[in-house]
Design an enzyme around this catalytic site. Structure first.
Site, PDB file in Angstrom:
ATOM      1  CB  THR A  18      48.963  48.286  34.438  1.00 28.20           C
ATOM      2  OG1 THR A  18      48.530  47.026  34.436  1.00 28.20           O
ATOM      3  CG2 THR A  18      50.502  48.243  33.982  1.00 28.20           C
ATOM      4  N   GLY A  51      43.981  49.319  39.052  1.00 28.11           N
ATOM      5  CA  GLY A  51      43.350  49.054  40.636  1.00 28.11           C
ATOM      6  C   GLY A  51      44.522  49.347  41.630  1.00 28.11           C
ATOM      7  NE  ARG A  72      48.714  39.400  32.709  1.00 27.28           N
ATOM      8  CZ  ARG A  72      47.551  38.854  32.346  1.00 27.28           C
ATOM      9  NH1 ARG A  72      47.481  37.637  31.786  1.00 27.28           N
ATOM     10  NH2 ARG A  72      46.616  39.172  33.091  1.00 27.28           N
ATOM     11  CG  ASN A  96      48.411  44.631  43.346  1.00 27.65           C
ATOM     12  OD1 ASN A  96      47.227  44.847  44.149  1.00 27.65           O
ATOM     13  ND2 ASN A  96      48.283  45.160  42.145  1.00 27.65           N
ATOM     14  CB  SER A 127      40.811  38.396  49.503  1.00 26.72           C
ATOM     15  OG  SER A 127      39.412  38.649  49.277  1.00 26.72           O
ATOM     16  CE1 TYR A 184      40.384  36.259  44.323  1.00 27.28           C
ATOM     17  CE2 TYR A 184      38.298  36.453  45.955  1.00 27.28           C
ATOM     18  CZ  TYR A 184      39.628  36.771  45.493  1.00 27.28           C
ATOM     19  OH  TYR A 184      40.104  38.421  45.907  1.00 27.28           O
ATOM     20  CE  LYS A 227      43.425  37.351  46.178  1.00 28.46           C
ATOM     21  NZ  LYS A 227      44.845  38.194  45.874  1.00 28.46           N
ATOM     22  CG  PHE A 263      38.083  41.736  42.034  1.00 30.37           C
ATOM     23  CD1 PHE A 263      38.955  41.088  42.512  1.00 30.37           C
ATOM     24  CD2 PHE A 263      36.668  41.253  42.540  1.00 30.37           C
ATOM     25  CE1 PHE A 263      38.822  39.804  42.964  1.00 30.37           C
ATOM     26  CE2 PHE A 263      36.395  40.121  43.006  1.00 30.37           C
ATOM     27  CZ  PHE A 263      37.636  39.393  43.346  1.00 30.37           C
TER      28      PHE A 263
END
Length: 250
Positions: free
Chosen positions: A10, A12, A33, A84, A137, A150, A154, A187
């Site tokens: 939905t 990016g 969501r 994604n 990433s 984070y 990744k 982001f």
């Protein structure tokens, strides 16, 4: 006509990828969501291709399982899975980090990817065909201070992608791991809890990547000839030399 399931479709990178693949003739299963945004995107892309929408929070396996099992029979054969959906929350050192933020990142970036993949891979193995694209990433390449959890999430995506390739190549399933650098999407706004002014500073003074740039790369990978697999792809904006270094004009 191939069918692609895209999580986090939905906004990016997910939305840009959905729009591009729709133009290329893929049937799309759009996942997210936010029901209202999801249905709006479905309506828009239905002008270009067949679409189906699934609303679930990929951090909850029961929701993932129920949603994917609810697909009509003519939508169950998924040719391309694009993992994604993911998130970053906070930019604090470990000692000041929020447990809630850590859970959100590990549950969304790692467990959610595993949950969705678990539901899709058996069908691909049975058909001996398919392509899985995981969005990692450049944070997986070099850990940076105040982003340890984070970065770890990744890095896990990198490892999972490698493991998938080891387990699935013999079944004719391709696995691609994409590591984007700085991409100007929501982001940073999410990472900074909606602080738009702070988020803008992340992309100030240089040309960041756009969601469409990553969508182009994804499309290239999934449209490559059958005998070609792009296993790992790192994409930086021209001004970024490594995860922590961006050369700004101001």
């Amino acid at each position: 006509m191939k069918t692609a399931l895209i999580t986090g479709s939905t906004s990016g990178i997910g939305k840009a990828t959905a729009e591009l693949l729709a133009k290329q003739g893929y049937r799309l299963i759009l996942c997210g969501r936010r029901t209202e945004v999801l249905e709006q995107l479905k309506t828009e892309l239905s002008q270009l291709t067949e679409t189906f929408s699934l609303r679930f929070d990929q951090r909850n396996f029961n929701e993932v399982e129920t949603a994917i099992q609810s697909l009509p029979e003519n939508w169950k054969n998924i040719d391309v899975l694009i993992n994604n959906a993911g998130n970053a929350h906070g930019l604090d050192c470990l000692c000041d980090g929020s447990i809630e933020d850590w859970d959100a990142m590990m549950d969304g970036n790692v467990k959610g990817l595993l949950y969705v993949s678990k539901m899709i891979i058996p069908g691909m193995r049975e058909r001996k065909a398919g392509h899985i694209v995981n969005i990692s990433s450049v944070a997986a390449r070099q850990t940076y201070a105040n982003g340890v959890v984070y970065c770890a999430s990744k890095k896990a995506v990198d490892v999972i992608s490698e493991g998938m390739r080891l387990e699935l190549t013999e079944f004719g399933i391709k696995v691609t791991n994409i590591q984007p650098g700085a991409v100007e999407t929501d982001f940073s706004k999410i990472r900074f809890k909606g602080d738009e002014e702070r988020a803008k500073t992340v992309y100030a003074g240089y040309d960041a990547l756009k969601a469409e740039d990553i969508a182009d790369a994804i499309a290239y990978c999934v449209n490559a000839p059958k005998h070609v697999t792009i296993s790992d792809l790192t994409i930086y904006p021209s001004a970024q030399s490594e995860p922590r270094t961006i050369h700004r004009s101001m």
